[in-house]
Design an enzyme around this catalytic site. Structure first.
Site, PDB file in Angstrom:
ATOM      1  N   LYS A  30       2.097  -0.462  -7.270  1.00 31.96           N
ATOM      2  CA  LYS A  30       3.387   0.220  -7.276  1.00 31.96           C
ATOM      3  C   LYS A  30       4.507  -0.754  -7.619  1.00 31.96           C
ATOM      4  O   LYS A  30       4.663  -1.786  -6.981  1.00 31.96           O
ATOM      5  CB  LYS A  30       3.636   0.784  -5.879  1.00 31.96           C
ATOM      6  CG  LYS A  30       4.039   2.230  -5.898  1.00 31.96           C
ATOM      7  CD  LYS A  30       4.144   2.778  -4.492  1.00 31.96           C
ATOM      8  CE  LYS A  30       3.067   3.803  -4.258  1.00 31.96           C
ATOM      9  NZ  LYS A  30       2.921   4.249  -2.905  1.00 31.96           N
ATOM     10  N   MET A  88      -2.313   4.859   5.674  1.00 34.22           N
ATOM     11  CA  MET A  88      -1.186   5.463   4.946  1.00 34.22           C
ATOM     12  C   MET A  88      -0.490   6.520   5.798  1.00 34.22           C
ATOM     13  O   MET A  88      -0.093   7.565   5.303  1.00 34.22           O
ATOM     14  CB  MET A  88      -1.679   6.107   3.626  1.00 34.22           C
ATOM     15  CG  MET A  88      -2.262   5.091   2.656  1.00 34.22           C
ATOM     16  SD  MET A  88      -3.094   5.840   1.248  1.00 34.22           S
ATOM     17  CE  MET A  88      -4.712   6.180   1.924  1.00 34.22           C
ATOM     18  N   ASP A 128      -3.461  -4.865  -6.911  1.00 29.29           N
ATOM     19  CA  ASP A 128      -2.330  -3.997  -6.569  1.00 29.29           C
ATOM     20  C   ASP A 128      -1.515  -4.554  -5.418  1.00 29.29           C
ATOM     21  O   ASP A 128      -1.723  -5.685  -4.978  1.00 29.29           O
ATOM     22  CB  ASP A 128      -2.764  -2.545  -6.326  1.00 29.29           C
ATOM     23  CG  ASP A 128      -4.132  -2.452  -5.749  1.00 29.29           C
ATOM     24  OD1 ASP A 128      -4.344  -3.136  -4.746  1.00 29.29           O
ATOM     25  OD2 ASP A 128      -4.975  -1.724  -6.303  1.00 29.29           O
TER      26      ASP A 128
HETATM   27  N1  SAH Z   1      -8.853  -0.121   0.917  1.00 33.10           N
HETATM   28  C1  SAH Z   1      -7.917  -0.463   1.966  1.00 33.10           C
HETATM   29  C2  SAH Z   1      -7.003   0.673   2.324  1.00 33.10           C
HETATM   30  C3  SAH Z   1      -6.122   1.139   1.208  1.00 33.10           C
HETATM   31  S1  SAH Z   1      -5.038   2.410   1.688  1.00 33.10           S
HETATM   32  C4  SAH Z   1      -8.678  -0.940   3.205  1.00 33.10           C
HETATM   33  O1  SAH Z   1      -9.892  -0.814   3.274  1.00 33.10           O
HETATM   34  O2  SAH Z   1      -8.025  -1.479   4.095  1.00 33.10           O
HETATM   35  C5  SAH Z   1      -3.600   1.536   2.104  1.00 33.10           C
HETATM   36  C6  SAH Z   1      -3.320   1.606   3.567  1.00 33.10           C
HETATM   37  O3  SAH Z   1      -4.144   0.691   4.263  1.00 33.10           O
HETATM   38  C7  SAH Z   1      -1.920   1.229   3.970  1.00 33.10           C
HETATM   39  O4  SAH Z   1      -1.039   2.286   3.798  1.00 33.10           O
HETATM   40  C8  SAH Z   1      -2.107   0.872   5.421  1.00 33.10           C
HETATM   41  O5  SAH Z   1      -2.198   2.031   6.206  1.00 33.10           O
HETATM   42  C9  SAH Z   1      -3.482   0.232   5.414  1.00 33.10           C
HETATM   43  N2  SAH Z   1      -3.379  -1.231   5.351  1.00 33.10           N
HETATM   44  C10 SAH Z   1      -3.899  -2.024   4.437  1.00 33.10           C
HETATM   45  N3  SAH Z   1      -3.663  -3.302   4.721  1.00 33.10           N
HETATM   46  C11 SAH Z   1      -2.966  -3.325   5.872  1.00 33.10           C
HETATM   47  C12 SAH Z   1      -2.418  -4.341   6.704  1.00 33.10           C
HETATM   48  N4  SAH Z   1      -2.544  -5.637   6.387  1.00 33.10           N
HETATM   49  N5  SAH Z   1      -1.764  -3.978   7.816  1.00 33.10           N
HETATM   50  C13 SAH Z   1      -1.631  -2.695   8.163  1.00 33.10           C
HETATM   51  N6  SAH Z   1      -2.130  -1.699   7.414  1.00 33.10           N
HETATM   52  C14 SAH Z   1      -2.784  -1.993   6.295  1.00 33.10           C
END
Ligand code: SAH
Length: 467
Positions: A279, A393, A257
């Site tokens: 998305k 998020m 994704d």
């Molecule tokens: N499974 C993922 C999270 C998915 S939800 C994890 O463990 O990181 C998606 C959210 O993760 C985004 O909206 C943001 O808030 C955060 N996120 C993921 N990668 C990021 C990054 N490189 N920098 C900042 N926020 C990040």
């Protein structure tokens, strides 16, 4: 393939050395280290030198090498060259090496002057050896120190018992070729074997168990598919786990994704099919049920499916739901954790997530609103001091989030930071308070993905060097 069009000037090949004559000129430690390598190939090694270091003397005493106790001039070398497979020049006299190299070239005998690629016709790569398995690393003589560094990296990645695995596969190869004449069927069987318990047994030298597992695969459906639910980390490929990397190289198809960027996809096997399920611009995410269904369908068709997710699959990744569907459908699976955005962003922004003085707990929450726009959170447990709150998020609802935290008891000047595109070269960090941050974020046009970190740990931030 990358780099094929470049003219490297060097070509690595693997020579059969058993019983071949090799001449090493020089009797010091440099010569000794080459001699040891050569002896281990079964070559007949002759050392031409008036003097021998203790290590070489030991090898002479053992009868492992032959000593020609002579000077190392051109005249001494010339009569020895006939029938020589390779010549190593390891004297500490560069001019002499140069003269001897010219002589070897004139006689068409491959010659390597140690540490002097300019006058050599071949060079010795940095080697990682596990029994029959050899990995050779060459920089074309340009940067031997880099080659040695790469060797250390390769050494770390290769499993301990690799030679047992290679021996097992080699012992069974002919027999298997007769039983399964079709090359691609045989390749697929080996691929499945390498992914499973059988390979682990062979690595541990448990031949009986490895044989049993191979037979199981053979009599069962050799095209058995499975799903690997793998965390890709927050974006920087440095933060991939070795397990993730291996599965990215093995998968037939990958479903990914929008959090999985091109930097990561670069490491996926070139000929694997890539399916984007995130998305699309101005469109909603592919419904979760469709993704679940797709995973099951492809696995049942015999594919090895990599479901690659940003961060960790079990943290706001809907990994749990996908897993339930797989279990219901009886599809085999594997789960590989990843570094979650909280860990990655905190580290790369220099913000500790806990701190003895001010944060004894750390809470991961989602700032995603329900369809009706309401944030359905337990504010009493979130708006507390002595803890860090990490909000995934949380960008869209940032103003409401900050306002609610103040409303439920945190001071307006309570520190908050937002990390945009954490761990990537474009990472930006915006530091403020519950009162000021929403405007700062709007002004600086901070975009998704962004992670919000709330708490006094933000004051302990150290601007870390780029990784
Ligand atoms: N499974 C993922 C999270 C998915 S939800 C994890 O463990 O990181 C998606 C959210 O993760 C985004 O909206 C943001 O808030 C955060 N996120 C993921 N990668 C990021 C990054 N490189 N920098 C900042 N926020 C990040």
């Amino acid at each position: 393939m990358q780099g094929l069009s470049e003219n490297t000037g060097w070509f690595p090949v693997v020579f059969r050395m058993e019983g071949e004559r090799v001449l090493v000129v020089g009797g010091g430690n440099v010569a000794a280290s080459k001699v040891q390598l050569l002896v281990s190939t079964g070559a007949r090694v002759e050392v031409l030198s008036a003097f021998l270091c203790p290590e070489l003397e030991r090898l002479v005493d053992k009868g492992a090498i032959h000593h020609l106790a002579q000077d190392t001039s051109e005249q001494d070398l010339r009569p020895r060259l006939a029938g020589c497979r390779l010549v190593y020049l390891a004297t500490n006299d560069r001019d002499l090496n140069q003269t001897l190299a010219t002589l070897c070239k004139a006689q068409n005998v491959p010659v390597c002057a140690v540490d002097d690629p300019a006058i050599s016709t071949f060079i010795t790569p940095a080697l990682v050896t596990r029994g029959k398995v050899q990995v050779a690393i060459s920089t074309g003589g340009a940067a031997p120190v880099l080659a040695r560094r790469l060797r250390t990296m390769v050494e770390r990645v290769l499993p301990e018992g690799l030679h047992h695995l290679a021996d097992f596969m080699s012992a069974i190869r002919d027999e298997l070729r007769q039983r399964i004449p079709d090359t691609s069927a045989r390749r697929q069987l080996w691929e499945h074997f390498l992914d499973g318990e059988g390979a682990r047994a062979a690595l541990a030298r448990d031949t009986a168990e490895a044989t049993r597992k191979l037979q199981e695969l053979e009599v069962g459906n050799a095209a058995r598919g499975e799903v690997w639910l793998v965390g890709a980390g927050p974006g920087n490929p440095d933060l991939l786990t070795l397990a993730a990397l291996r599965l990215m190289q093995d998968a037939d198809v990958i479903l990914y994704d929008n959090l999985v960027g091109p930097e990561i996809l670069n490491y996926v096997r070139r000929d694997a099919e890539r399916v984007f399920v995130g998305k699309k611009r101005n469109r909603h995410t592919l419904p979760q049920e469709d993704i679940n269904h797709e995973l099951v369908r492809r696995a049942q068709a015999g594919q090895r499916v990599l479901r690659l997710k940003g961060g960790d699959p079990f943290i706001f990744g809907r990994g749990g739901e996908e897993l339930e569907t797989l279990v219901e459908a009886g599809v085999s699976f594997r789960i590989v954790p990843g570094i979650s955005a909280a860990n990655g962003c905190a580290a790369y922004a220099g913000i500790p997530l806990t701190h003895r003085d001010c944060a004894q707990a750390c809470l991961f929450i989602t700032g995603h609103a329900r369809a009706d726009g309401v944030l359905n959170l337990e504010w009493e447990t979130i708006a507390l001091k002595n803890q860090t709150v990490v909000i995934y998020m949380g960008l869209t609802m940032l103003s409401q989030l900050c306002a609610q935290l103040v409303k439920h008891g945190l001071p307006e000047n309570w520190p908050v930071a937002v990390v945009e595109k954490g761990t990537l070269p474009e990472q930006r960090v915006c530091e403020g308070t519950l009162a000021t941050l929403p405007d700062m974020v709007a002004e600086q046009q901070i975009q998704s993905p962004a992670l919000v970190i709330v708490g006094e740990v933000v004051r302990h931030r150290v601007i870390s060097p780029r990784y």
